[in-house]
Motif scaffolding. Structure first.
Motif, mmCIF file in Angstrom:
data_model
loop_
_atom_site.group_PDB
_atom_site.id
_atom_site.type_symbol
_atom_site.label_atom_id
_atom_site.label_comp_id
_atom_site.label_asym_id
_atom_site.label_seq_id
_atom_site.Cartn_x
_atom_site.Cartn_y
_atom_site.Cartn_z
ATOM 1 N N THR A 66 15.511 -69.340 -24.976
ATOM 2 C CA THR A 66 14.757 -69.257 -26.233
ATOM 3 C C THR A 66 14.650 -70.633 -26.883
ATOM 4 O O THR A 66 13.597 -70.990 -27.415
ATOM 5 C CB THR A 66 15.473 -68.284 -27.200
ATOM 6 O OG1 THR A 66 15.545 -67.006 -26.571
ATOM 7 C CG2 THR A 66 14.744 -68.163 -28.511
ATOM 8 N N ARG A 94 11.968 -72.685 -25.296
ATOM 9 C CA ARG A 94 10.639 -72.234 -25.739
ATOM 10 C C ARG A 94 10.324 -72.753 -27.147
ATOM 11 O O ARG A 94 9.203 -73.195 -27.431
ATOM 12 C CB ARG A 94 10.636 -70.699 -25.703
ATOM 13 C CG ARG A 94 9.310 -70.031 -25.943
ATOM 14 C CD ARG A 94 9.475 -68.528 -25.725
ATOM 15 N NE ARG A 94 8.343 -67.759 -26.189
ATOM 16 C CZ ARG A 94 8.378 -66.441 -26.400
ATOM 17 N NH1 ARG A 94 9.479 -65.752 -26.172
ATOM 18 N NH2 ARG A 94 7.301 -65.807 -26.824
ATOM 19 N N ILE A 95 11.311 -72.717 -28.029
ATOM 20 C CA ILE A 95 11.130 -73.201 -29.401
ATOM 21 C C ILE A 95 10.903 -74.716 -29.400
ATOM 22 O O ILE A 95 10.024 -75.223 -30.098
ATOM 23 C CB ILE A 95 12.364 -72.837 -30.249
ATOM 24 C CG1 ILE A 95 12.416 -71.323 -30.446
ATOM 25 C CG2 ILE A 95 12.360 -73.568 -31.580
ATOM 26 C CD1 ILE A 95 13.777 -70.826 -30.882
ATOM 27 N N ASP A 140 9.646 -76.488 -27.068
ATOM 28 C CA ASP A 140 8.294 -76.692 -26.548
ATOM 29 C C ASP A 140 7.243 -76.394 -27.623
ATOM 30 O O ASP A 140 6.267 -77.127 -27.778
ATOM 31 C CB ASP A 140 8.112 -75.780 -25.327
ATOM 32 C CG ASP A 140 6.765 -75.977 -24.633
ATOM 33 O OD1 ASP A 140 6.179 -77.067 -24.773
ATOM 34 O OD2 ASP A 140 6.318 -75.045 -23.937
ATOM 35 N N TRP A 141 7.419 -75.330 -28.404
ATOM 36 C CA TRP A 141 6.470 -74.998 -29.482
ATOM 37 C C TRP A 141 6.379 -76.130 -30.507
ATOM 38 O O TRP A 141 5.294 -76.498 -30.954
ATOM 39 C CB TRP A 141 6.906 -73.697 -30.170
ATOM 40 C CG TRP A 141 5.998 -73.304 -31.314
ATOM 41 C CD1 TRP A 141 6.091 -73.707 -32.619
ATOM 42 C CD2 TRP A 141 4.847 -72.447 -31.243
ATOM 43 N NE1 TRP A 141 5.083 -73.150 -33.367
ATOM 44 C CE2 TRP A 141 4.312 -72.376 -32.549
ATOM 45 C CE3 TRP A 141 4.239 -71.725 -30.217
ATOM 46 C CZ2 TRP A 141 3.179 -71.614 -32.850
ATOM 47 C CZ3 TRP A 141 3.113 -70.967 -30.510
ATOM 48 C CH2 TRP A 141 2.596 -70.924 -31.804
ATOM 49 N N TYR A 142 7.551 -76.688 -30.880
ATOM 50 C CA TYR A 142 7.574 -77.712 -31.918
ATOM 51 C C TYR A 142 7.448 -79.125 -31.349
ATOM 52 O O TYR A 142 7.641 -80.116 -32.062
ATOM 53 C CB TYR A 142 8.827 -77.557 -32.793
ATOM 54 C CG TYR A 142 8.691 -76.377 -33.741
ATOM 55 C CD1 TYR A 142 7.811 -76.432 -34.816
ATOM 56 C CD2 TYR A 142 9.399 -75.201 -33.533
ATOM 57 C CE1 TYR A 142 7.651 -75.353 -35.677
ATOM 58 C CE2 TYR A 142 9.243 -74.111 -34.391
ATOM 59 C CZ TYR A 142 8.355 -74.198 -35.451
ATOM 60 O OH TYR A 142 8.187 -73.128 -36.295
ATOM 61 N N GLY A 143 7.119 -79.246 -30.071
ATOM 62 C CA GLY A 143 6.862 -80.564 -29.496
ATOM 63 C C GLY A 143 8.110 -81.410 -29.292
ATOM 64 O O GLY A 143 8.025 -82.640 -29.298
ATOM 65 N N ARG A 197 10.763 -82.760 -26.734
ATOM 66 C CA ARG A 197 10.683 -82.923 -25.283
ATOM 67 C C ARG A 197 12.015 -83.230 -24.614
ATOM 68 O O ARG A 197 12.107 -83.244 -23.400
ATOM 69 C CB ARG A 197 9.723 -84.077 -24.945
ATOM 70 C CG ARG A 197 8.303 -83.873 -25.402
ATOM 71 C CD ARG A 197 7.380 -83.599 -24.207
ATOM 72 N NE ARG A 197 6.090 -83.116 -24.656
ATOM 73 C CZ ARG A 197 5.822 -81.834 -24.913
ATOM 74 N NH1 ARG A 197 6.737 -80.898 -24.744
ATOM 75 N NH2 ARG A 197 4.629 -81.473 -25.331
ATOM 76 N N SER A 215 8.334 -72.651 -20.525
ATOM 77 C CA SER A 215 8.539 -73.893 -21.280
ATOM 78 C C SER A 215 9.476 -74.861 -20.555
ATOM 79 O O SER A 215 9.481 -76.049 -20.878
ATOM 80 C CB SER A 215 9.089 -73.582 -22.682
ATOM 81 O OG SER A 215 8.082 -73.006 -23.477
ATOM 82 N N ARG A 246 7.938 -78.070 -19.483
ATOM 83 C CA ARG A 246 7.414 -79.039 -20.457
ATOM 84 C C ARG A 246 8.496 -79.733 -21.279
ATOM 85 O O ARG A 246 8.191 -80.515 -22.170
ATOM 86 C CB ARG A 246 6.407 -78.355 -21.393
ATOM 87 C CG ARG A 246 5.048 -78.117 -20.733
ATOM 88 C CD ARG A 246 4.088 -77.398 -21.674
ATOM 89 N NE ARG A 246 4.570 -76.087 -22.021
ATOM 90 C CZ ARG A 246 4.266 -74.967 -21.368
ATOM 91 N NH1 ARG A 246 3.473 -74.995 -20.332
ATOM 92 N NH2 ARG A 246 4.780 -73.813 -21.749
ATOM 93 N N ALA A 276 14.772 -72.859 -34.652
ATOM 94 C CA ALA A 276 13.353 -72.748 -35.009
ATOM 95 C C ALA A 276 13.128 -73.061 -36.483
ATOM 96 O O ALA A 276 12.208 -73.804 -36.836
ATOM 97 C CB ALA A 276 12.834 -71.342 -34.684
ATOM 98 N N ARG A 311 9.024 -80.424 -38.956
ATOM 99 C CA ARG A 311 7.603 -80.649 -38.671
ATOM 100 C C ARG A 311 6.763 -80.593 -39.929
ATOM 101 O O ARG A 311 5.721 -81.244 -40.026
ATOM 102 C CB ARG A 311 7.093 -79.612 -37.664
ATOM 103 C CG ARG A 311 7.400 -79.957 -36.226
ATOM 104 C CD ARG A 311 6.713 -81.244 -35.820
ATOM 105 N NE ARG A 311 6.815 -81.501 -34.391
ATOM 106 C CZ ARG A 311 6.661 -82.705 -33.846
ATOM 107 N NH1 ARG A 311 6.400 -83.759 -34.594
ATOM 108 N NH2 ARG A 311 6.759 -82.870 -32.552
#
Lengths: 261, 261
Positions: free
Chosen positions: A121, A124-125, A127-130, A132, A155, A158, A245, A252
């Protein structure tokens, strides 16, 4: 048809010991396999249903990936998913290279995150918020665990990770240059009010701690900014994925980057 | 010692059909059982290890709750947890009463949340952010499912829920008075910029949709404010529990209520 040796090899990759020995891991299910075929990961074998192979042949043939056709029942027998009517890929693990946050970048530091579902998880989070770069303590769940790969919903292709002594890493970077190290504590600054923004952009690290015990003293000593997610009700805590998250969302909101269209 | 009939009765409560028939559900594990003993729920039977009973006798004796002593192995056999060295409680379900948000209050509306783990996590998040009312579509997972109760980490004792036709509910409230209905969509307003604040406080509802399909058209038609969590990377979506937490965190940041000390 899969040979007995292939089956034995694939099944051995359910275990961390053999994943490390062979430098390989499993990716299962239509979505994750499609993502890994389009990533920079090297796929050494694809086991797929006839239908999945036909739909995705443009991805496998260009890369000359060896393909074996199998039934859903066979995929479920050799893999870890209860239900898999698409594919399973054997993929080479990446080299374990150190990761440094650049100025203005936020990297995650995971201090003893034990649950594979939580780790997936968090990928994935991130990756959502960029985000890396993820630095993991040696005691953090193995990112190549099939449960982590599956929970990351693709994710894992990435984000980058490194496993090692995170306390030592933080000690070493602190000697080199100025950087911001955030950590969630009970007595930190309200994350809603934290600016996250400095006069000049610095490299940033956000430390998330163990599910039961939080951030260890060995790692926590390097925190420069303690932060807290404000609570308005009776729950004692938030799950570590949820907390990650919420903090990244607040970060962000404060730093000026455009969202993905 | 537990009788054969008691064992059969307890095991029947693993299934929704029998939970509804008997108006009872199971609460398992030390923390959850302690929380339910201190709540307004009526406990009709406590099965506990000698050690758990002795430590918590002040909670059971005052309420004259029947207690049976059992070993961890027996608790695991009659319950749903893989490991339980503390207790299991048989608890009466609450009456299914309609819930209306008050002016300035936010209630959650769950439109077809199928996964019990997600529902339990949402109860915990609601409790953290001080959301007390949850309206569930009939197709949403059963809140009395042992997996939901366990994932809520005791928060089921501090939130209220109602199951029914949520589309009809929203239609009916819209005739009665002004209210704000928020829903997460791909083309909504950036939740970081949304004020959530009106000239005069109105009742608010936040709709969260199905894990795969989002908010249904039947329910979505009542949304007055579409909102979107901005994305900065490559992940296609956020888990529904994560999205609920991020939206409630943004709401609490804008409305002036003091956090729990």
């Amino acid at each position: 048809m899969l040979s007995k040796n292939q089956i034995k090899y694939i099944q051995s990759l359910h275990q961390k010991k053999y994943r490390q020995q062979h430098g390989a891991f499993l990716v299962e299910g239509a979505k994750s396999v499609q993502e890994v075929l389009q990533s920079t990961f090297r796929v050494s074998l694809l086991v797929a249903t006839e239908a999945f192979y036909k739909e995705n042949a443009h991805l496998t043939d260009r890369q000359r990936i060896p393909v074996e056709i199998a039934s859903p029942a066979e995929l479920e027998r050799i893999g870890t998913l209860e239900s898999n009517n698409a594919a399973l890929a054997v993929v080479s693990t990446m080299e374990n290279q150190p990761l440094l946050a650049e100025p203005g970048e936020m990297a995650l530091v995971l201090d003893d995150i034990r649950d594979p579902g939580n780790l997936g998880t968090i990928l994935r989070i991130a990756d959502w918020y960029g985000v890396r770069k993820i630095l993991c303590s040696e005691t953090t769940a193995d990112v190549y665990n099939p449960k982590v790969i599956s929970a990351s919903k693709g994710s894992f292709t990435r984000v980058n990770w490194w496993y090692g002594d995170v306390a030592r890493f933080l000690a070493e970077t602190s000697g080199r240059s100025k950087r911001l190290i955030y950590g969630a504590f009970l007595d930190g600054e309200n994350v809603h009010q934290l600016s996250f923004v400095e006069d000049q952009p610095l490299p940033g690290y956000l430390i998330m701690g163990n599910e039961s015990n939080g951030i260890s003293a060995a790692v926590g000593q390097y925190v420069t900014h303690k932060l807290t997610i404000p609570r308005f009700g009776g729950a004692e805590s938030l799950n570590v994925g949820i907390a990650t998250a919420v903090i990244l969302d607040n970060w962000r909101r404060r730093v000026s980057v455009s969202p993905t269209p």
